[in-house]
Design a protein around this motif. Structure first.
Motif, PDB file in Angstrom:
ATOM      1  N   THR A 259     -11.827  -0.438   6.337  1.00 16.81           N
ATOM      2  CA  THR A 259     -10.819  -0.143   7.041  1.00 16.81           C
ATOM      3  C   THR A 259     -10.987   1.081   7.823  1.00 16.81           C
ATOM      4  O   THR A 259     -12.027   1.677   7.978  1.00 16.81           O
ATOM      5  N   ASP A 260     -10.085   1.413   8.412  1.00 12.27           N
ATOM      6  CA  ASP A 260     -10.087   2.667   9.520  1.00 12.27           C
ATOM      7  C   ASP A 260      -9.438   3.904   8.372  1.00 12.27           C
ATOM      8  O   ASP A 260      -8.753   3.624   7.680  1.00 12.27           O
ATOM      9  N   LEU A 266      -3.681   7.576   4.716  1.00 13.54           N
ATOM     10  CA  LEU A 266      -2.329   7.149   4.218  1.00 13.54           C
ATOM     11  C   LEU A 266      -2.257   7.017   2.654  1.00 13.54           C
ATOM     12  O   LEU A 266      -1.323   7.514   1.798  1.00 13.54           O
ATOM     13  N   ALA A 267      -3.241   6.176   2.291  1.00 11.53           N
ATOM     14  CA  ALA A 267      -3.375   6.000   0.958  1.00 11.53           C
ATOM     15  C   ALA A 267      -3.533   7.199  -0.104  1.00 11.53           C
ATOM     16  O   ALA A 267      -2.784   7.430  -1.001  1.00 11.53           O
ATOM     17  N   VAL A 268      -4.404   8.116   0.395  1.00 14.78           N
ATOM     18  CA  VAL A 268      -4.746   9.205  -0.241  1.00 14.78           C
ATOM     19  C   VAL A 268      -3.544  10.141  -0.433  1.00 14.78           C
ATOM     20  O   VAL A 268      -3.397  10.823  -1.359  1.00 14.78           O
ATOM     21  N   ILE A 269      -2.883  10.408   0.810  1.00 17.46           N
ATOM     22  CA  ILE A 269      -1.577  11.186   0.825  1.00 17.46           C
ATOM     23  C   ILE A 269      -0.687  10.679  -0.125  1.00 17.46           C
ATOM     24  O   ILE A 269       0.011  11.332  -0.831  1.00 17.46           O
ATOM     25  N   ALA A 270      -0.488   9.354  -0.103  1.00 18.99           N
ATOM     26  CA  ALA A 270       0.388   8.681  -1.009  1.00 18.99           C
ATOM     27  C   ALA A 270       0.002   9.182  -2.647  1.00 18.99           C
ATOM     28  O   ALA A 270       1.062   9.220  -3.275  1.00 18.99           O
ATOM     29  N   VAL A 311       4.775   2.169  -0.693  1.00 22.23           N
ATOM     30  CA  VAL A 311       3.228   2.099  -1.638  1.00 22.23           C
ATOM     31  C   VAL A 311       3.407   2.322  -2.829  1.00 22.23           C
ATOM     32  O   VAL A 311       3.931   3.518  -3.349  1.00 22.23           O
ATOM     33  N   ASP A 312       2.986   1.431  -3.684  1.00 20.71           N
ATOM     34  CA  ASP A 312       2.913   1.857  -5.063  1.00 20.71           C
ATOM     35  C   ASP A 312       1.669   2.294  -5.608  1.00 20.71           C
ATOM     36  O   ASP A 312       0.627   1.688  -5.265  1.00 20.71           O
ATOM     37  N   THR A 313       1.589   3.568  -6.157  1.00 24.46           N
ATOM     38  CA  THR A 313       0.441   4.173  -6.426  1.00 24.46           C
ATOM     39  C   THR A 313      -0.028   4.178  -8.026  1.00 24.46           C
ATOM     40  O   THR A 313      -1.027   4.662  -8.289  1.00 24.46           O
ATOM     41  N   VAL A 321      -4.954   1.161  -3.788  1.00 25.41           N
ATOM     42  CA  VAL A 321      -3.838   1.520  -2.929  1.00 25.41           C
ATOM     43  C   VAL A 321      -4.330   1.601  -1.503  1.00 25.41           C
ATOM     44  O   VAL A 321      -3.494   1.441  -0.801  1.00 25.41           O
ATOM     45  N   VAL A 322      -5.483   1.743  -1.239  1.00 29.53           N
ATOM     46  CA  VAL A 322      -5.936   1.657   0.151  1.00 29.53           C
ATOM     47  C   VAL A 322      -5.521   0.296   0.947  1.00 29.53           C
ATOM     48  O   VAL A 322      -4.990   0.317   2.051  1.00 29.53           O
ATOM     49  N   ALA A 323      -5.620  -0.681  -0.025  1.00 31.19           N
ATOM     50  CA  ALA A 323      -5.503  -2.174   0.329  1.00 31.19           C
ATOM     51  C   ALA A 323      -4.200  -2.257   0.485  1.00 31.19           C
ATOM     52  O   ALA A 323      -3.637  -3.028   1.384  1.00 31.19           O
TER      53      ALA A 323
END
Length: 469
Positions: A259-260, A266-270, A311-313, A321-323
């Motif tokens: 992915t980009d 976004l996932a890492v921040i969440a 986003v559920d983490t 979470v990236v997906a």
């Protein structure tokens, strides 16, 4: 520092095609709403060095040519038949080029700092949206030579991409992508007219229904009610966080998950938010450029609007979470083009339905343009190594720059266009976060990315309801 300057104004007449009046665009309505809620100007401003030998006459001609080519820069607010604001583009008029002389004995480094400070001052200086032209230009003259240009744009006519296009037009930046000019490129008046037509009204209605699916059951505020907290006597603070190690780690995750880097970030921040605050699922506003729509790629107009995603983490791996973030951000992008009036009406109705008012008070903005392409392109290069990430760990820094008077969100994180690092501009409401939480959230961005860079099974370690203390 430079304490004394002299300023003159050179008249600059201009003329161009595309005059007329039209309703405000949805992007303009969104910016005006942000201005009301935050009290900020939202100007776009910066200083740029000039090549040797440039004259005042050449700079005035460049300003006139720029305004001639782009109708949006000749836009001011007017009043429509119902007494509300509309946009009016003039076919001709006169603006000024500000010429600022600094003392001959000033050090060149101090002159450069002065130009930067002038750009910052104009960033904060309000426009009279009914009187002032949408672009302001100043030149700084030292020892008889022009050495710096300061450009300021009103956010009602540009967003980040439009600003980059204008800078490229002036030779001050490379275009993010070289492409043939799109004959479908929409002008700002036509955009306002189109958005009043039934087909685009239906686009807005679908987007508002998407927002409803995320807002119906949210808490009153994303991170809980404010307390009597603060930092050194101030409630709102802004700062900067930079992590070259996180940059390499994010690229490694992007390569593995195909992915980009925007979706990975976004996932890492969440996940970092979840670890620091216990908030999961996270419902956040994501600023979307809308440039993928036909005729929008090269438009000089504010096309960025808030999208919404959840986003559920908890109880997952970072890769999972990236997906989730990838799917959520794609959907958010599809439904981030709408009339803000319709969203305001929806929010009022949902407040009544819920029995309490509620707002999404976390906003995330990836406003990288040139460095995003470089980061994503680098994903296809040689794999990132553990050693490379470790070598960069000592370069991480977090700096608190000072207090602010007001913040509409509880946290606002912006990914800046800085090369070879994850560079975040951050604003926190310290009545909702402790200093320890804020620092844990920011350093958590690096921590999460590095943990997951070389481990596809790395867990998020997010416990809903836990503050991480």
């Amino acid at each position: 520092m430079i304490a004394q300057t002299a300023e003159a104004q050179v008249p600059v007449p201009f003329a161009g095609a595309g005059a007329g009046a039209a309703p405000l665009t949805w992007g303009q309505k969104a910016i005006m709403q942000d201005m009301r809620e935050t009290g900020w100007t939202h100007n776009v401003s910066g200083a740029h060095p000039l090549p040797a030998g440039v004259t005042v006459e050449q700079m005035a001609a460049e300003l006139a040519d720029l305004m001639a080519r782009h109708p949006a820069l000749r836009m001011r607010l007017g009043v429509d038949d119902r007494g509300g604001p509309c946009q009016v583009v003039s076919g001709s008029g006169e603006t000024v080029l500000d010429v600022v002389d600094v003392p001959d004995d000033a050090d060149p480094a101090d002159v450069a700092a002065f130009a930067y400070q002038l750009g910052h001052a104009r960033l904060l200086a309000p426009y009279d949206l009914y009187r002032d032209w949408s672009v302001r230009m100043a030149v700084v003259r030292h020892r008889g030579a022009l050495v710096h240009r300061v450009l300021t744009f009103d956010h009602l006519v540009v967003d980040g991409t439009a600003t980059s296009l204008l800078l490229a037009d002036l030779g001050l930046a490379m275009p993010a992508v070289r492409r043939a000019r799109d004959p479908r490129t929409v002008q700002i008046l036509d955009l306002g007219r189109r958005e009043a037509t039934p087909p685009l009204r239906r686009v807005s209605d679908r987007a508002v229904r998407h927002w409803a699916s995320h807002l119906r059951s949210i808490a009153p505020l994303t991170f809980g009610e404010p307390t009597a907290g603060g930092r050194q006597g101030h409630r709102y603070w802004h700062g900067r966080f930079s992590s070259p190690a996180a940059y390499l780690a994010v690229r490694a995750i992007a390569r593995r998950t195909r992915t980009d880097t925007s979706r990975v970030l976004l996932a890492v921040i969440a996940v970092a938010i979840g670890r620091a605050t216990g908030v999961s699922p996270l419902t956040a506003k994501l600023i979307v450029g809308n440039r993928f729509r036909p005729g929008f790629a090269e438009a000089i107009a504010p096309l960025s609007q808030n999208g919404v995603l959840t986003v559920d983490t908890a109880g997952a791996t970072v890769d999972e979470v990236v997906a989730r973030a990838r799917r959520a951000s794609v959907t958010a992008g599809m439904y981030a083009y709408y009339d803000p009036v319709g969203l305001t009406d929806l929010e009022a109705g949902l407040d009544t339905e819920r029995g309490y008012p509620a707002r999404v008070t976390c906003r995330i903005n990836d406003r990288r343009v040139t460095t995003r392409a470089a980061a994503d392109g680098g994903v296809r290069d040689e794999p990132v190594t553990v050693e490379a990430v470790r070598r960069k760990a000592d370069e991480t820094f977090l700096v608190w720059d000072g207090p602010l008077d007001h913040l509409h969100e509880q946290v606002f994180l912006t990914v800046e266009d800085q090369p070879d690092t994850v560079f975040l501009q951050v604003i926190f409401d310290f009545a909702c976060f402790t200093e320890a939480q804020a620092e844990r959230l920011l350093r958590g961005v690096e921590e999460v990315a590095v943990e997951a860079a070389f481990d596809a099974g790395a867990p998020t370690r997010v416990t809903p309801g836990s503050t991480g203390d």
